[in-house]
Scaffold this active site. Sequence first.
Site, PDB file in Angstrom:
ATOM      1  N   GLY A  36     -15.033  -0.609   9.032  1.00 14.74           N
ATOM      2  CA  GLY A  36     -13.705  -0.330   9.552  1.00 14.74           C
ATOM      3  C   GLY A  36     -13.287  -1.219  10.712  1.00 14.74           C
ATOM      4  O   GLY A  36     -12.404  -0.835  11.490  1.00 14.74           O
ATOM      5  N   SER A  37     -13.876  -2.415  10.812  1.00 17.98           N
ATOM      6  CA  SER A  37     -13.502  -3.251  11.964  1.00 17.98           C
ATOM      7  C   SER A  37     -12.057  -3.747  11.859  1.00 17.98           C
ATOM      8  O   SER A  37     -11.388  -3.912  12.886  1.00 17.98           O
ATOM      9  CB  SER A  37     -14.472  -4.425  12.124  1.00 17.98           C
ATOM     10  OG  SER A  37     -14.360  -5.339  11.058  1.00 17.98           O
ATOM     11  N   ASN A  38     -11.552  -3.974  10.648  1.00 16.21           N
ATOM     12  CA  ASN A  38     -10.136  -4.346  10.513  1.00 16.21           C
ATOM     13  C   ASN A  38      -9.235  -3.179  10.886  1.00 16.21           C
ATOM     14  O   ASN A  38      -8.201  -3.369  11.534  1.00 16.21           O
ATOM     15  CB  ASN A  38      -9.833  -4.832   9.097  1.00 16.21           C
ATOM     16  CG  ASN A  38     -10.222  -6.284   8.899  1.00 16.21           C
ATOM     17  OD1 ASN A  38      -9.625  -7.177   9.490  1.00 16.21           O
ATOM     18  ND2 ASN A  38     -11.250  -6.518   8.093  1.00 16.21           N
ATOM     19  N   MET A  48     -13.034  -0.360  -1.058  1.00 16.81           N
ATOM     20  CA  MET A  48     -13.791  -0.999  -2.136  1.00 16.81           C
ATOM     21  C   MET A  48     -13.572  -0.397  -3.522  1.00 16.81           C
ATOM     22  O   MET A  48     -14.355  -0.646  -4.433  1.00 16.81           O
ATOM     23  CB  MET A  48     -15.289  -0.986  -1.797  1.00 16.81           C
ATOM     24  CG  MET A  48     -15.641  -1.799  -0.559  1.00 16.81           C
ATOM     25  SD  MET A  48     -15.055  -3.519  -0.588  1.00 16.81           S
ATOM     26  CE  MET A  48     -16.109  -4.190  -1.867  1.00 16.81           C
ATOM     27  N   ASN A  81      -3.476  -5.466   1.542  1.00 18.90           N
ATOM     28  CA  ASN A  81      -4.929  -5.611   1.511  1.00 18.90           C
ATOM     29  C   ASN A  81      -5.306  -6.864   2.268  1.00 18.90           C
ATOM     30  O   ASN A  81      -4.514  -7.806   2.371  1.00 18.90           O
ATOM     31  CB  ASN A  81      -5.413  -5.734   0.058  1.00 18.90           C
ATOM     32  CG  ASN A  81      -6.935  -5.930  -0.023  1.00 18.90           C
ATOM     33  OD1 ASN A  81      -7.690  -5.259   0.671  1.00 18.90           O
ATOM     34  ND2 ASN A  81      -7.386  -6.876  -0.838  1.00 18.90           N
ATOM     35  N   HIS A 125      -8.313  -9.672   2.007  1.00 21.23           N
ATOM     36  CA  HIS A 125      -9.371 -10.122   1.104  1.00 21.23           C
ATOM     37  C   HIS A 125     -10.094 -11.296   1.766  1.00 21.23           C
ATOM     38  O   HIS A 125      -9.437 -12.217   2.251  1.00 21.23           O
ATOM     39  CB  HIS A 125      -8.761 -10.543  -0.234  1.00 21.23           C
ATOM     40  CG  HIS A 125      -9.786 -10.985  -1.220  1.00 21.23           C
ATOM     41  ND1 HIS A 125     -10.604 -10.099  -1.880  1.00 21.23           N
ATOM     42  CD2 HIS A 125     -10.148 -12.219  -1.633  1.00 21.23           C
ATOM     43  CE1 HIS A 125     -11.423 -10.781  -2.662  1.00 21.23           C
ATOM     44  NE2 HIS A 125     -11.165 -12.065  -2.536  1.00 21.23           N
ATOM     45  N   THR A 160     -13.901 -12.497  12.071  1.00 26.86           N
ATOM     46  CA  THR A 160     -13.237 -12.628  13.388  1.00 26.86           C
ATOM     47  C   THR A 160     -11.780 -13.039  13.206  1.00 26.86           C
ATOM     48  O   THR A 160     -10.911 -12.608  13.974  1.00 26.86           O
ATOM     49  CB  THR A 160     -13.946 -13.654  14.288  1.00 26.86           C
ATOM     50  OG1 THR A 160     -13.893 -14.939  13.672  1.00 26.86           O
ATOM     51  CG2 THR A 160     -15.389 -13.267  14.562  1.00 26.86           C
ATOM     52  N   GLU A 180      -9.978 -12.341  10.435  1.00 26.96           N
ATOM     53  CA  GLU A 180      -9.292 -11.196   9.818  1.00 26.96           C
ATOM     54  C   GLU A 180      -8.707 -10.292  10.892  1.00 26.96           C
ATOM     55  O   GLU A 180      -7.590  -9.776  10.759  1.00 26.96           O
ATOM     56  CB  GLU A 180     -10.275 -10.399   8.945  1.00 26.96           C
ATOM     57  CG  GLU A 180     -10.790 -11.155   7.740  1.00 26.96           C
ATOM     58  CD  GLU A 180     -11.691 -10.299   6.860  1.00 26.96           C
ATOM     59  OE1 GLU A 180     -11.426  -9.092   6.706  1.00 26.96           O
ATOM     60  OE2 GLU A 180     -12.681 -10.834   6.319  1.00 26.96           O
TER      61      GLU A 180
HETATM   62  N1  NHR Z   1      -6.387  -2.427  -6.405  1.00 24.49           N
HETATM   63  C1  NHR Z   1      -5.449  -3.134  -7.063  1.00 24.49           C
HETATM   64  N2  NHR Z   1      -4.855  -2.554  -8.081  1.00 24.49           N
HETATM   65  N3  NHR Z   1      -5.113  -4.389  -6.720  1.00 24.49           N
HETATM   66  C2  NHR Z   1      -5.738  -4.988  -5.699  1.00 24.49           C
HETATM   67  O1  NHR Z   1      -5.384  -6.220  -5.387  1.00 24.49           O
HETATM   68  C3  NHR Z   1      -6.749  -4.307  -4.988  1.00 24.49           C
HETATM   69  C4  NHR Z   1      -7.049  -2.999  -5.378  1.00 24.49           C
HETATM   70  C5  NHR Z   1      -8.044  -2.273  -4.731  1.00 24.49           C
HETATM   71  C6  NHR Z   1      -8.785  -2.855  -3.719  1.00 24.49           C
HETATM   72  C7  NHR Z   1      -9.423  -4.826  -2.375  1.00 24.49           C
HETATM   73  C8  NHR Z   1     -10.251  -5.890  -3.130  1.00 24.49           C
HETATM   74  C9  NHR Z   1     -10.755  -6.974  -2.199  1.00 24.49           C
HETATM   75  O2  NHR Z   1     -10.074  -7.307  -1.224  1.00 24.49           O
HETATM   76  C10 NHR Z   1      -8.530  -4.168  -3.362  1.00 24.49           C
HETATM   77  C11 NHR Z   1      -7.495  -4.890  -3.964  1.00 24.49           C
HETATM   78  C12 NHR Z   1     -12.838  -3.636  -4.713  1.00 24.49           C
HETATM   79  C13 NHR Z   1     -13.187  -4.343  -5.849  1.00 24.49           C
HETATM   80  C14 NHR Z   1     -14.178  -3.780  -6.848  1.00 24.49           C
HETATM   81  O3  NHR Z   1     -14.564  -4.454  -7.792  1.00 24.49           O
HETATM   82  C15 NHR Z   1     -12.576  -5.555  -6.070  1.00 24.49           C
HETATM   83  C16 NHR Z   1     -11.640  -6.039  -5.171  1.00 24.49           C
HETATM   84  C17 NHR Z   1     -11.292  -5.316  -4.038  1.00 24.49           C
HETATM   85  C18 NHR Z   1     -11.902  -4.108  -3.810  1.00 24.49           C
HETATM   86  N4  NHR Z   1     -14.625  -2.506  -6.676  1.00 24.49           N
HETATM   87  C19 NHR Z   1     -15.541  -1.810  -7.562  1.00 24.49           C
HETATM   88  C20 NHR Z   1     -14.761  -0.815  -8.463  1.00 24.49           C
HETATM   89  O4  NHR Z   1     -15.302  -0.511  -9.538  1.00 24.49           O
HETATM   90  C21 NHR Z   1     -16.529  -0.996  -6.780  1.00 24.49           C
HETATM   91  C22 NHR Z   1     -17.359  -1.802  -5.869  1.00 24.49           C
HETATM   92  C23 NHR Z   1     -18.128  -0.955  -4.852  1.00 24.49           C
HETATM   93  O5  NHR Z   1     -17.937   0.274  -4.802  1.00 24.49           O
HETATM   94  O6  NHR Z   1     -18.888  -1.560  -4.062  1.00 24.49           O
HETATM   95  O7  NHR Z   1     -13.711  -0.318  -8.064  1.00 24.49           O
HETATM   96  O8  NHR Z   1     -11.819  -7.575  -2.465  1.00 24.49           O
HETATM   97  C1  GAR Z   2     -13.753  -7.466   5.376  1.00 22.02           C
HETATM   98  O1  GAR Z   2     -14.332  -8.747   5.413  1.00 22.02           O
HETATM   99  C2  GAR Z   2     -12.741  -7.378   4.268  1.00 22.02           C
HETATM  100  O2  GAR Z   2     -11.991  -8.560   4.088  1.00 22.02           O
HETATM  101  C3  GAR Z   2     -13.629  -7.158   3.096  1.00 22.02           C
HETATM  102  O3  GAR Z   2     -14.656  -6.299   3.547  1.00 22.02           O
HETATM  103  C4  GAR Z   2     -14.787  -6.427   4.952  1.00 22.02           C
HETATM  104  C5  GAR Z   2     -14.534  -5.087   5.567  1.00 22.02           C
HETATM  105  O4  GAR Z   2     -14.850  -5.071   6.916  1.00 22.02           O
HETATM  106  N1  GAR Z   2     -12.919  -6.544   2.027  1.00 22.02           N
HETATM  107  C6  GAR Z   2     -13.349  -6.563   0.794  1.00 22.02           C
HETATM  108  O5  GAR Z   2     -14.319  -7.208   0.450  1.00 22.02           O
HETATM  109  C7  GAR Z   2     -12.529  -5.738  -0.131  1.00 22.02           C
HETATM  110  N2  GAR Z   2     -13.127  -5.763  -1.404  1.00 22.02           N
HETATM  111  P1  GAR Z   2     -14.377  -3.869   7.820  1.00 22.02           P
HETATM  112  O6  GAR Z   2     -14.726  -2.578   7.107  1.00 22.02           O
HETATM  113  O7  GAR Z   2     -15.190  -4.038   9.068  1.00 22.02           O
HETATM  114  O8  GAR Z   2     -12.911  -4.035   8.060  1.00 22.02           O
END
Ligand code: NHR
Ligand code: GAR
Length: 196
Positions: A12-14, A98, A115, A117, A180, A182
Amino acid sequence: MKNIVILISGGGSNMAAIVNTAKRDHWAEKYGARVAAVISNKADAGGLAFAREHGIPTAVLDHKAFASREAFDAALMALIDQHDTPDRPVLLVLAGFMRILTPGFVAHYAGRLTNIHPSLLPAFAGLHTQQRALDAGCKFAGATVHLVTAELDHGPILAQAVVPVLPGDTADTLAARVLTQEHLIYPRAVAQLLQK
Ligand code: NHR
Ligand code: GAR
């Protein structure tokens, strides 16, 4: 007036950067905005303690307790929309959240769902971005703030930051350098949305 709801899964640092910036830059007075709630899909997310210490209401919704993505997203939407009123529409902020969200959920928050990323989109959508950037021999990496659309990590770009890849970097050292940045661009991008 805007209620910001932040979704997290981890440290949760963001989220903390946004909460701290909101306080420091007087978002309540300037934009009529406040962080109304922090919601995690994981009970052990480190960021929950920070939110509680700052007097922000928190909730945990464990995705494993639901039979389908649709059922989880419907429950999540109900929790979030407790903070949604006609004069305070929710701005929904994913910060290290996630779970992929269903198209119906994304449509419900269209234009008000962001979001961050940890890559320079459109490169390296999805997971394990820093290792993939290292494997590709990238000389620069970074982070992207974008509006969320149904296609994963493909929504309109709101902000980006670039960092160098340095000799000897591992996925962890590169991720820390990206993180940092982000913390600077995400609060700034949210503030810009609040001014619209
Ligand atoms: N949802 C949609 N529809 N569109 C996006 O652009 C999203 C989203 C939900 C989350 C964050 C994203 C990232 O920044 C995000 C963007 C999780 C996964 C994933 O594969 C991919 C991308 C992102 C977040 N999650 C797995 C799943 O089955 C679970 C992985 C885990 O629990 O560790 O959902 O990277
Ligand atoms: C951040 O680097 C963010 O960009 C990334 O996870 C970290 C979360 O840090 N996000 C993803 O990878 C989403 N799939 P935080 O919990 O300290 O903010």
